[in-house]
Design an enzyme around this catalytic site. Structure first.
Site, PDB file in Angstrom:
ATOM      1  N   GLN A 110     -92.236 -18.976  80.200  1.00 17.07           N
ATOM      2  CA  GLN A 110     -93.237 -18.792  81.254  1.00 17.07           C
ATOM      3  C   GLN A 110     -94.392 -19.761  81.037  1.00 17.07           C
ATOM      4  O   GLN A 110     -95.310 -19.833  81.836  1.00 17.07           O
ATOM      5  CB  GLN A 110     -93.800 -17.372  81.206  1.00 17.07           C
ATOM      6  CG  GLN A 110     -92.759 -16.304  81.413  1.00 17.07           C
ATOM      7  CD  GLN A 110     -93.318 -14.928  81.066  1.00 17.07           C
ATOM      8  OE1 GLN A 110     -93.997 -14.308  81.864  1.00 17.07           O
ATOM      9  NE2 GLN A 110     -93.024 -14.465  79.872  1.00 17.07           N
TER      10      GLN A 110
ATOM     11  N   VAL B  75     -96.511 -23.254  80.573  1.00 15.96           N
ATOM     12  CA  VAL B  75     -96.577 -24.474  81.376  1.00 15.96           C
ATOM     13  C   VAL B  75     -97.016 -25.648  80.507  1.00 15.96           C
ATOM     14  O   VAL B  75     -97.379 -26.708  81.015  1.00 15.96           O
ATOM     15  CB  VAL B  75     -97.561 -24.270  82.565  1.00 15.96           C
ATOM     16  CG1 VAL B  75     -97.042 -23.213  83.531  1.00 15.96           C
ATOM     17  CG2 VAL B  75     -98.965 -23.892  82.091  1.00 15.96           C
TER      18      VAL B  75
ATOM     19  N   HIS C 154     -92.451 -21.224  85.319  1.00 14.03           N
ATOM     20  CA  HIS C 154     -93.746 -21.360  86.001  1.00 14.03           C
ATOM     21  C   HIS C 154     -94.214 -22.804  86.122  1.00 14.03           C
ATOM     22  O   HIS C 154     -95.389 -23.058  86.337  1.00 14.03           O
ATOM     23  CB  HIS C 154     -94.802 -20.504  85.279  1.00 14.03           C
ATOM     24  CG  HIS C 154     -94.523 -19.025  85.363  1.00 14.03           C
ATOM     25  ND1 HIS C 154     -95.089 -18.089  84.537  1.00 14.03           N
ATOM     26  CD2 HIS C 154     -93.697 -18.323  86.191  1.00 14.03           C
ATOM     27  CE1 HIS C 154     -94.646 -16.883  84.855  1.00 14.03           C
ATOM     28  NE2 HIS C 154     -93.795 -16.999  85.849  1.00 14.03           N
TER      29      HIS C 154
ATOM     30  N   CYS D 242     -97.367 -33.284  95.172  1.00 12.16           N
ATOM     31  CA  CYS D 242     -98.038 -33.340  96.465  1.00 12.16           C
ATOM     32  C   CYS D 242     -98.104 -31.933  97.059  1.00 12.16           C
ATOM     33  O   CYS D 242     -97.093 -31.227  97.103  1.00 12.16           O
ATOM     34  CB  CYS D 242     -97.259 -34.282  97.385  1.00 12.16           C
ATOM     35  SG  CYS D 242     -97.885 -34.272  99.071  1.00 12.16           S
TER      36      CYS D 242
ATOM     37  N   CYS E 283     -98.535 -39.831 100.967  1.00 12.25           N
ATOM     38  CA  CYS E 283     -99.000 -39.315 102.261  1.00 12.25           C
ATOM     39  C   CYS E 283    -100.494 -39.005 102.284  1.00 12.25           C
ATOM     40  O   CYS E 283    -101.035 -38.656 103.340  1.00 12.25           O
ATOM     41  CB  CYS E 283     -98.206 -38.065 102.639  1.00 12.25           C
ATOM     42  SG  CYS E 283     -98.642 -36.623 101.679  1.00 12.25           S
TER      43      CYS E 283
ATOM     44  N   SER F 238     -96.811 -10.617  77.574  1.00 16.09           N
ATOM     45  CA  SER F 238     -97.305  -9.263  77.830  1.00 16.09           C
ATOM     46  C   SER F 238     -96.409  -8.531  78.824  1.00 16.09           C
ATOM     47  O   SER F 238     -96.627  -7.352  79.089  1.00 16.09           O
ATOM     48  CB  SER F 238     -98.734  -9.325  78.361  1.00 16.09           C
ATOM     49  OG  SER F 238     -98.774 -10.132  79.511  1.00 16.09           O
TER      50      SER F 238
ATOM     51  N   ALA G 250     -95.734 -14.998  66.197  1.00 15.48           N
ATOM     52  CA  ALA G 250     -94.465 -15.715  66.425  1.00 15.48           C
ATOM     53  C   ALA G 250     -94.238 -16.806  65.377  1.00 15.48           C
ATOM     54  O   ALA G 250     -93.111 -17.035  64.945  1.00 15.48           O
ATOM     55  CB  ALA G 250     -94.464 -16.321  67.826  1.00 15.48           C
TER      56      ALA G 250
HETATM   57  P1  NAD Z   1    -100.300 -13.147  78.363  1.00 13.22           P
HETATM   58  O1  NAD Z   1    -101.540 -13.898  78.041  1.00 13.22           O
HETATM   59  O2  NAD Z   1    -100.321 -12.143  79.452  1.00 13.22           O
HETATM   60  O3  NAD Z   1     -99.818 -12.363  77.036  1.00 13.22           O
HETATM   61  C1  NAD Z   1     -99.748 -12.974  75.788  1.00 13.22           C
HETATM   62  C2  NAD Z   1     -98.955 -12.064  74.859  1.00 13.22           C
HETATM   63  O4  NAD Z   1     -98.799 -12.732  73.612  1.00 13.22           O
HETATM   64  C3  NAD Z   1     -99.634 -10.724  74.552  1.00 13.22           C
HETATM   65  O5  NAD Z   1     -98.666  -9.692  74.657  1.00 13.22           O
HETATM   66  C4  NAD Z   1    -100.122 -10.875  73.102  1.00 13.22           C
HETATM   67  O6  NAD Z   1    -100.105  -9.639  72.412  1.00 13.22           O
HETATM   68  C5  NAD Z   1     -99.095 -11.836  72.550  1.00 13.22           C
HETATM   69  N1  NAD Z   1     -99.527 -12.687  71.441  1.00 13.22           N
HETATM   70  C6  NAD Z   1    -100.751 -13.234  71.224  1.00 13.22           C
HETATM   71  N2  NAD Z   1    -100.718 -14.022  70.124  1.00 13.22           N
HETATM   72  C7  NAD Z   1     -99.448 -13.973  69.655  1.00 13.22           C
HETATM   73  C8  NAD Z   1     -98.773 -14.583  68.564  1.00 13.22           C
HETATM   74  N3  NAD Z   1     -99.404 -15.411  67.715  1.00 13.22           N
HETATM   75  N4  NAD Z   1     -97.462 -14.305  68.359  1.00 13.22           N
HETATM   76  C9  NAD Z   1     -96.798 -13.455  69.195  1.00 13.22           C
HETATM   77  N5  NAD Z   1     -97.378 -12.856  70.261  1.00 13.22           N
HETATM   78  C10 NAD Z   1     -98.686 -13.117  70.481  1.00 13.22           C
HETATM   79  O7  NAD Z   1     -99.156 -14.222  78.592  1.00 13.22           O
HETATM   80  P2  NAD Z   1     -97.789 -14.204  79.435  1.00 13.22           P
HETATM   81  O8  NAD Z   1     -97.082 -12.902  79.221  1.00 13.22           O
HETATM   82  O9  NAD Z   1     -97.097 -15.464  79.102  1.00 13.22           O
HETATM   83  O10 NAD Z   1     -98.186 -14.204  80.978  1.00 13.22           O
HETATM   84  C11 NAD Z   1     -99.271 -14.855  81.501  1.00 13.22           C
HETATM   85  C12 NAD Z   1     -99.004 -16.068  82.369  1.00 13.22           C
HETATM   86  O11 NAD Z   1     -99.950 -17.015  81.938  1.00 13.22           O
HETATM   87  C13 NAD Z   1     -97.681 -16.759  82.276  1.00 13.22           C
HETATM   88  O12 NAD Z   1     -97.204 -16.864  83.564  1.00 13.22           O
HETATM   89  C14 NAD Z   1     -97.965 -18.171  81.758  1.00 13.22           C
HETATM   90  O13 NAD Z   1     -97.389 -19.111  82.636  1.00 13.22           O
HETATM   91  C15 NAD Z   1     -99.443 -18.329  81.874  1.00 13.22           C
HETATM   92  N6  NAD Z   1    -100.105 -18.964  80.702  1.00 13.22           N
HETATM   93  C16 NAD Z   1     -99.484 -19.987  80.041  1.00 13.22           C
HETATM   94  C17 NAD Z   1    -100.077 -20.558  78.926  1.00 13.22           C
HETATM   95  C18 NAD Z   1     -99.352 -21.681  78.223  1.00 13.22           C
HETATM   96  O14 NAD Z   1     -98.586 -22.417  78.846  1.00 13.22           O
HETATM   97  N7  NAD Z   1     -99.532 -21.841  76.917  1.00 13.22           N
HETATM   98  C19 NAD Z   1    -101.322 -20.102  78.474  1.00 13.22           C
HETATM   99  C20 NAD Z   1    -101.945 -19.058  79.193  1.00 13.22           C
HETATM  100  C21 NAD Z   1    -101.322 -18.495  80.314  1.00 13.22           C
END
Ligand code: NAD
Length: 248
Positions: free
Chosen positions: A103, A105, A121, A129, A151, A190, A233
């Site tokens: 998810q 980006v 995502h 564009c 464009c 999350s 992680a």
């Molecule tokens: P979220 O921010 O909603 O949740 C993050 C989750 O990661 C939480 O459950 C938290 O407890 C857990 N977490 C935090 N640190 C951690 C670690 N070190 N190890 C393991 N788990 C850990 O993120 P989401 O569920 O990905 O959804 C939010 C949306 O935000 C997504 O669609 C995503 O595209 C976007 N997003 C992306 C980025 C990125 O690309 N790095 C950053 C912020 C948001």
């Protein structure tokens, strides 16, 4: 500290023919990229992402949205993949089939060496564009937002905003992996954003072992076939790989 690992998870990984991983912002937290939750207190505390990451916000205030993304792009370019990203590269080498669905980006999986990543995502480092959808790799740096060179319509980041549909091909590939894998790792998400959040349920419903890797078990999927590996992680994923395939 070595995290406590469920022996059933290790056995499932070792015997798996197809492992899928679904990752979220948490896997990149240890690379210094704020999760959405962090965003409420951190770098982006002045902005609610849900107020900026929408087509309506871009139509209303394109410069504010473009500049917000420019700041995020800068932070992402300066970040490095971490041990969690690298462990998934390692895991892919150990199993007959591996599917990585993200998810995120930020492109950090690819920079760590993962291939064929399913980006649900989009990718913040690409622009497209806003009228015709054409990808523009190198937008002119001196406008917020720059015009499409074809464009003239404003360019936007190539990400899926709230209220938009996911790329259909990516979603179909992710769903296919969820229903055919033997093990699904749900890492650092999350599970609030559908349809990605339904992938672990789909996998568990088909009898796969689902392993939630997260710093907290709160608010996570739970039920038959769902296991927890609580911890960061960057610690848990290398430990899982090392436990399933110990060095000779
Ligand atoms: P979220 O921010 O909603 O949740 C993050 C989750 O990661 C939480 O459950 C938290 O407890 C857990 N977490 C935090 N640190 C951690 C670690 N070190 N190890 C393991 N788990 C850990 O993120 P989401 O569920 O990905 O959804 C939010 C949306 O935000 C997504 O669609 C995503 O595209 C976007 N997003 C992306 C980025 C990125 O690309 N790095 C950053 C912020 C948001």
């Amino acid at each position: 500290m070595t995290p406590a690992l469920d022996p059933a998870v290790i056995a499932a990984l070792r015997g798996a023919r197809h492992v899928a991983a679904l990752t979220g912002a948490g896997i990149s937290a240890e690379s210094g990229i704020p999760t959405f939750r962090d965003a409420l207190t951190g770098l982006w505390a002045n902005y609610n992402p849900e107020d900026l990451a929408t087509p309506e916000a871009f139509a209303r205030q394109p410069a504010v949205v473009w500049d917000w993304y420019a700041g995020r792009r800068g932070a992402i370019r300066a970040a490095q993949p971490n041990a969690g990203h690298r462990a998934l590269v390692e895991l892919a080498r150990r199993v007959p089939r591996f599917t990585l669905i993200t998810q995120n980006v930020d492109g950090l999986h690819q920079r760590a060496g993962s291939v064929d990543v399913i980006e649900l995502h989009g990718n913040i480092l690409r622009s497209r564009c806003s009228r015709e959808g054409v990808i523009v790799d190198d937008p002119a740096p001196n406008a917020s937002p720059p015009p499409c060179p074809r464009c003239g319509a404003p360019l936007r980041p190539d990400v899926v905003w709230f209220g938009e549909i996911l790329p259909l091909e990516a979603l179909a590939a992710a769903e296919d992996a969820a229903v055919t894998c033997d093990v699904l790792l749900s890492v650092g998400t999350s599970n609030l954003v559908v349809p990605a959040a339904s992938l672990p349920w789909m996998a568990a419903g088909r009898g796969a072992t689902v392993v939630v890797v997260n710093t907290t078990a709160e608010g996570q999927h739970s039920g038959p076939g769902i296991h927890f590996a609580v911890g960061a992680a960057g610690t848990v994923l290398p430990a899982l790989v090392a436990a399933a395939w110990p060095a000779p």
